[in-house]
Design a protein around this motif. Structure first.
Motif, PDB file in Angstrom:
ATOM      1  N   ALA A 115      11.298  14.237  12.706  1.00 44.58           N
ATOM      2  CA  ALA A 115      10.105  13.284  12.891  1.00 44.58           C
ATOM      3  C   ALA A 115       8.877  13.861  12.184  1.00 44.58           C
ATOM      4  O   ALA A 115       7.812  12.736  12.084  1.00 44.58           O
ATOM      5  CB  ALA A 115       9.712  13.325  14.288  1.00 44.58           C
ATOM      6  N   CYS A 116       8.703  14.987  11.780  1.00 42.37           N
ATOM      7  CA  CYS A 116       7.449  15.514  11.159  1.00 42.37           C
ATOM      8  C   CYS A 116       7.911  16.036   9.824  1.00 42.37           C
ATOM      9  O   CYS A 116       7.105  15.516   8.862  1.00 42.37           O
ATOM     10  CB  CYS A 116       6.766  16.429  12.063  1.00 42.37           C
ATOM     11  N   GLY A 142       4.679   5.379  13.597  1.00 46.53           N
ATOM     12  CA  GLY A 142       4.625   6.466  14.630  1.00 46.53           C
ATOM     13  C   GLY A 142       4.898   5.661  15.853  1.00 46.53           C
ATOM     14  O   GLY A 142       5.843   4.793  15.943  1.00 46.53           O
ATOM     15  N   SER A 146       2.571   9.420  19.320  1.00 49.43           N
ATOM     16  CA  SER A 146       1.848  10.060  18.364  1.00 49.43           C
ATOM     17  C   SER A 146       0.295  10.432  18.702  1.00 49.43           C
ATOM     18  O   SER A 146      -0.349  11.258  18.206  1.00 49.43           O
ATOM     19  CB  SER A 146       1.648   8.895  17.019  1.00 49.43           C
ATOM     20  N   LYS A 160       5.631  13.806  16.395  1.00 45.25           N
ATOM     21  CA  LYS A 160       4.851  12.633  16.226  1.00 45.25           C
ATOM     22  C   LYS A 160       3.443  12.740  15.938  1.00 45.25           C
ATOM     23  O   LYS A 160       2.771  11.886  15.119  1.00 45.25           O
ATOM     24  CB  LYS A 160       5.161  11.472  17.235  1.00 45.25           C
TER      25      LYS A 160
END
Length: 245
Positions: A115-116, A142, A146, A160
């Protein structure tokens, strides 16, 4: 080498069955050659075939977006064999909840990678080919996580939130170079099979537009892409009209 002025490409990394597919289709309908990317190549090919049957241009590619070499190779291949990447969308989710006392270091790291870290790789490589042309759009998907951590979602929220700040830094660095970077907060349940099967009460709100429609989400991504540079949006929140926030 293709002529970058002849073919415009929309790259969607994380072209899942609902939101990702809708984003891919939206750009394809505008005449872009859509490149849906998934870790499982057969699923990416299936979406591309579906779009091709609709008379749209699409090429499905399998790629593990957590692998730096794979992402570099993916972007180079598209630029060499297909055309200029005008828009790159990072849409990988990795929403895997777990209580903090049950969260393993391995799973925490994997969620961050998906996710990052994968978003960083996608953004960096897209910027690499866009900056010399002084044009392009990079959009990151996002979530509520987030901007707010919830119980049981420490890993997802950390990933996030990290993606959001990475996108914000990129926007400030790349905006003056002609690259529009945006971050879209999806705040609410989306019309997916997962929501229908797991949260039937939430899904029941669909009848009254109470859950997010993937096609409506995709329209927001398209509108961000075509914004005039005198009024670029960095962050956009999307939620149903009934959602509390």
């Amino acid at each position: 080498m293709t002529d970058p002025d002849q073919t415009k490409v929309a790259l969607v990394i994380g072209a899942g069955d609902h939101t990702g597919a809708a984003i891919t289709r939206r750009f394809a309908r505008e005449g872009y050659t859509a490149i849906p990317v998934r870790r499982q190549a057969d699923k990416a090919h299936a979406l591309a075939d579906e779009l091709s049957q609709e008379g749209l241009k699409a090429i499905g590619i399998g790629c593990d977006a957590r692998n730096e070499e794979d992402v570099v190779e993916l972007v180079d291949r598209i630029e060499d064999e297909v055309g200029a990447i005008e828009v790159a969308v990072f849409n990988i989710g990795a929403n895997v909840p777990a209580p903090i006392l049950e969260q393993s270091a391995r799973r925490y790291r994997k969620i961050w990678e998906m996710a990052c870290y994968a978003g960083f790789l996608t953004g960096r490589e897209a910027a690499r080919v866009m900056v010399p042309r002084e044009r392009g759009t990079i959009l990151f998907t996002g979530a509520t996580a987030s901007i707010r951590g919830s119980a049981g979602f420490a890993a997802f929220a950390a990933a996030k939130a990290g993606l959001r700040i990475t996108a914000q830094s990129m926007a400030r660095e790349l905006g003056p170079k002609g690259i529009h970077v945006g971050h879209i907060v999806i705040d609410g349940p989306i019309d997916t099979a997962f929501i229908r099967e797991t949260f039937p009460e939430a899904y029941a709100r669909k009848e009254h537009d109470g859950i997010l429609d993937p096609d409506a989400i995709a329209e927001a991504y398209w509108q961000l892409h075509i914004q005039h540079r005198s009024a670029w949006t960095f962050e956009l929140d999307l939620r149903p009209w009934t959602e509390k926030w």
